[in-house]
Enzyme design. Structure first.
Site, PDB file in Angstrom:
ATOM      1  N   ASN A   9      68.203  34.478  73.349  1.00  0.00           N
ATOM      2  CA  ASN A   9      68.657  35.893  72.535  1.00  0.00           C
ATOM      3  C   ASN A   9      68.893  35.101  71.188  1.00  0.00           C
ATOM      4  O   ASN A   9      69.920  34.679  71.138  1.00  0.00           O
ATOM      5  CB  ASN A   9      69.627  36.469  73.266  1.00  0.00           C
ATOM      6  CG  ASN A   9      70.309  37.358  72.301  1.00  0.00           C
ATOM      7  OD1 ASN A   9      69.793  37.718  71.270  1.00  0.00           O
ATOM      8  ND2 ASN A   9      71.286  38.056  72.769  1.00  0.00           N
ATOM      9  N   TRP A  10      68.107  35.297  70.186  1.00  0.00           N
ATOM     10  CA  TRP A  10      68.374  34.521  69.084  1.00  0.00           C
ATOM     11  C   TRP A  10      69.363  35.514  68.105  1.00  0.00           C
ATOM     12  O   TRP A  10      69.788  34.818  67.303  1.00  0.00           O
ATOM     13  CB  TRP A  10      66.951  34.698  68.215  1.00  0.00           C
ATOM     14  CG  TRP A  10      65.742  33.645  68.719  1.00  0.00           C
ATOM     15  CD1 TRP A  10      65.954  32.843  69.823  1.00  0.00           C
ATOM     16  CD2 TRP A  10      64.664  33.549  68.168  1.00  0.00           C
ATOM     17  NE1 TRP A  10      64.742  32.370  70.077  1.00  0.00           N
ATOM     18  CE2 TRP A  10      64.060  32.449  68.989  1.00  0.00           C
ATOM     19  CE3 TRP A  10      64.078  33.922  66.963  1.00  0.00           C
ATOM     20  CZ2 TRP A  10      62.710  32.076  68.617  1.00  0.00           C
ATOM     21  CZ3 TRP A  10      62.716  33.169  66.728  1.00  0.00           C
ATOM     22  CH2 TRP A  10      62.007  32.410  67.560  1.00  0.00           C
ATOM     23  N   LYS A  11      69.740  36.565  68.636  1.00  0.00           N
ATOM     24  CA  LYS A  11      70.817  37.227  67.979  1.00  0.00           C
ATOM     25  C   LYS A  11      70.261  37.382  66.422  1.00  0.00           C
ATOM     26  O   LYS A  11      69.119  37.399  66.082  1.00  0.00           O
ATOM     27  CB  LYS A  11      72.120  36.704  68.002  1.00  0.00           C
ATOM     28  CG  LYS A  11      72.625  36.562  69.658  1.00  0.00           C
ATOM     29  CD  LYS A  11      74.043  36.335  69.824  1.00  0.00           C
ATOM     30  CE  LYS A  11      74.046  36.058  71.286  1.00  0.00           C
ATOM     31  NZ  LYS A  11      75.745  36.067  71.716  1.00  0.00           N
ATOM     32  N   HIS A  94      73.939  44.716  75.568  1.00  0.00           N
ATOM     33  CA  HIS A  94      74.397  43.494  75.368  1.00  0.00           C
ATOM     34  C   HIS A  94      76.208  43.754  74.750  1.00  0.00           C
ATOM     35  O   HIS A  94      76.544  44.578  74.166  1.00  0.00           O
ATOM     36  CB  HIS A  94      74.064  42.883  74.351  1.00  0.00           C
ATOM     37  CG  HIS A  94      74.372  41.427  74.127  1.00  0.00           C
ATOM     38  ND1 HIS A  94      75.476  40.968  73.379  1.00  0.00           N
ATOM     39  CD2 HIS A  94      74.054  40.252  74.516  1.00  0.00           C
ATOM     40  CE1 HIS A  94      75.588  39.686  73.424  1.00  0.00           C
ATOM     41  NE2 HIS A  94      74.539  39.022  74.069  1.00  0.00           N
ATOM     42  N   GLU A  96      77.585  42.600  72.555  1.00  0.00           N
ATOM     43  CA  GLU A  96      78.036  42.809  71.005  1.00  0.00           C
ATOM     44  C   GLU A  96      77.447  44.125  70.713  1.00  0.00           C
ATOM     45  O   GLU A  96      78.005  44.764  69.697  1.00  0.00           O
ATOM     46  CB  GLU A  96      77.106  41.849  70.447  1.00  0.00           C
ATOM     47  CG  GLU A  96      77.834  40.234  70.599  1.00  0.00           C
ATOM     48  CD  GLU A  96      76.829  39.301  70.519  1.00  0.00           C
ATOM     49  OE1 GLU A  96      75.634  39.022  70.008  1.00  0.00           O
ATOM     50  OE2 GLU A  96      77.441  37.987  70.889  1.00  0.00           O
ATOM     51  N   GLU A 166      76.977  38.448  81.796  1.00  0.00           N
ATOM     52  CA  GLU A 166      77.515  37.766  80.658  1.00  0.00           C
ATOM     53  C   GLU A 166      79.085  37.957  80.244  1.00  0.00           C
ATOM     54  O   GLU A 166      79.252  39.197  79.865  1.00  0.00           O
ATOM     55  CB  GLU A 166      76.874  38.194  79.101  1.00  0.00           C
ATOM     56  CG  GLU A 166      75.377  37.761  79.250  1.00  0.00           C
ATOM     57  CD  GLU A 166      74.824  37.784  78.214  1.00  0.00           C
ATOM     58  OE1 GLU A 166      74.315  36.431  77.721  1.00  0.00           O
ATOM     59  OE2 GLU A 166      74.600  38.465  77.212  1.00  0.00           O
ATOM     60  N   GLY A 172      79.525  32.729  73.132  1.00  0.00           N
ATOM     61  CA  GLY A 172      79.599  31.921  72.020  1.00  0.00           C
ATOM     62  C   GLY A 172      80.964  31.416  71.734  1.00  0.00           C
ATOM     63  O   GLY A 172      81.365  31.002  70.582  1.00  0.00           O
ATOM     64  N   SER A 211      77.511  30.763  76.729  1.00  0.00           N
ATOM     65  CA  SER A 211      77.699  29.298  76.572  1.00  0.00           C
ATOM     66  C   SER A 211      76.936  28.510  77.704  1.00  0.00           C
ATOM     67  O   SER A 211      77.497  27.429  78.133  1.00  0.00           O
ATOM     68  CB  SER A 211      79.103  29.220  76.479  1.00  0.00           C
ATOM     69  OG  SER A 211      79.972  29.727  75.389  1.00  0.00           O
ATOM     70  N   GLY A 232      72.221  32.191  74.247  1.00  0.00           N
ATOM     71  CA  GLY A 232      72.418  32.352  72.949  1.00  0.00           C
ATOM     72  C   GLY A 232      72.167  31.240  71.734  1.00  0.00           C
ATOM     73  O   GLY A 232      71.058  30.875  71.634  1.00  0.00           O
ATOM     74  N   GLY A 233      73.169  30.640  71.606  1.00  0.00           N
ATOM     75  CA  GLY A 233      73.221  29.450  70.588  1.00  0.00           C
ATOM     76  C   GLY A 233      72.458  28.489  70.934  1.00  0.00           C
ATOM     77  O   GLY A 233      71.534  27.970  70.095  1.00  0.00           O
TER      78      GLY A 233
HETATM   79  P1  13P Z   1      76.022  31.922  73.748  1.00  0.00           P
HETATM   80  O1  13P Z   1      74.889  31.081  74.867  1.00  0.00           O
HETATM   81  O2  13P Z   1      75.755  31.560  72.608  1.00  0.00           O
HETATM   82  O3  13P Z   1      77.207  31.976  74.652  1.00  0.00           O
HETATM   83  O4  13P Z   1      75.635  33.562  73.832  1.00  0.00           O
HETATM   84  C1  13P Z   1      75.350  34.044  74.951  1.00  0.00           C
HETATM   85  C2  13P Z   1      74.772  35.658  74.848  1.00  0.00           C
HETATM   86  O5  13P Z   1      75.268  36.498  74.453  1.00  0.00           O
HETATM   87  C3  13P Z   1      73.294  35.701  75.049  1.00  0.00           C
HETATM   88  O6  13P Z   1      72.875  37.086  75.242  1.00  0.00           O
END
Ligand code: 13P
Length: 249
Positions: A9-11, A94, A96, A166, A172, A211, A232-233
């Site tokens: 997930n590149w956000k 999600h 967010e 999640e 994050g 993470s 994510g990251g």
């Molecule tokens: P991180 O891997 O950056 O913690 O993000 C997880 C995430 O929200 C994937 O959708």
């Protein structure tokens, strides 16, 4: 056997140049990866990424969808549009989106339904906040989030999706659920689904996100009820993302 998935997930990250380099590096290193691999870029890059992924085994995903099919919804994108651009997987619920954009359980269920109707695979994200975990509410929260969708769409439609656990406190933050903590929640979710329908429980792919890094992926993915990860990251660095994909082998 449930086939493992690693989805990036590149956000809201990327650029035309950065996406191209990232994907060329990922594609070049995929040789020994056997799980399903998905990347979810921001909307404007769907066409670029679809083209870069052509004739590769990496699948295209999206981060968001409207619950509506068509109409005066400024800024929104429909499931049919995502399908037309070659998307296979789409995130819904999600944390967010839930916390920043007001996606509540009912809207998440409507989005899930819209995706299934367009033959797309919803990735339903669920997870508790730190306060909820500390109050001992983790299972109640994720059960409510799952049941809100399951009750709305029914067992058959639900079975065509994927679930991602999640924990909000792990997203994050560098704090990862321990493999035991994650496994406990995954097992509880699978049991809930199995209560509705044995096949649903046994077949549902439940990913872990929060993470996930190259260093902790193998231990997480080695748990019996963890079927891969939503990253994510670490999905923004080809070496990290590929190492996580290999950890799912
Ligand atoms: P991180 O891997 O950056 O913690 O993000 C997880 C995430 O929200 C994937 O959708």
């Amino acid at each position: 056997m449930r086939r493992k998935i690693v989805a990036g997930n590149w956000k809201m990250h990327g650029s035309i140049a950065a996406n191209r380099q990232l994907l060329l590096d990922v594609l070049a290193g995929l040789g020994d990866v056997s799980c399903d691999v998905v990347v979810c870029p921001p909307f404007p890059y769907l066409a670029q990424v679809a083209e870069l992924l052509q004739s590769s085994r990496v699948m295209l995903g999206a981060q968001h969808v409207s619950e509506f099919a068509v109409g005066a919804y400024t800024g929104e994108v429909s499931a049919a549009m995502l399908a037309e651009f070659g998307c296979r997987y789409v995130l819904v619920g999600h944390s967010e989106r839930r916390s920043l954009y007001g996606d509540d359980d009912a809207r998440v269920a409507a989005k899930f339904r819209a995706l299934v109707d367009s033959a797309l695979i919803p990735v339903l994200c669920v997870g508790e906040t730190l306060v909820q975990r500390e109050r001992g509410e983790t299972e109640a929260v994720v059960s409510r989030q799952l049941e809100a969708v399951l009750d709305q769409v029914g067992v058959d439609a639900f079975a065509s999706g994927v679930v991602a656990y999640e924990p909000v406190w792990a997203i994050g933050t560098g704090l990862t659920a321990t493999p035991e903590q994650a496994q406990r929640v995954h097992a509880a979710m699978r049991a809930l689904l199995a209560e509705r329908d044995a096949g649903l429980g046994a077949g549902m792919r439940i990913l872990y996100g929060g993470s996930v890094k190259a260093q902790n992926a193998a231990e997480l993915f080695g748990q019996p009820d963890i079927d891969g990860g939503l990253i994510g990251g670490a999905s923004l660095q080809s070496t990290d993302f590929l190492a996580i994909c290999r950890a799912a082998n």
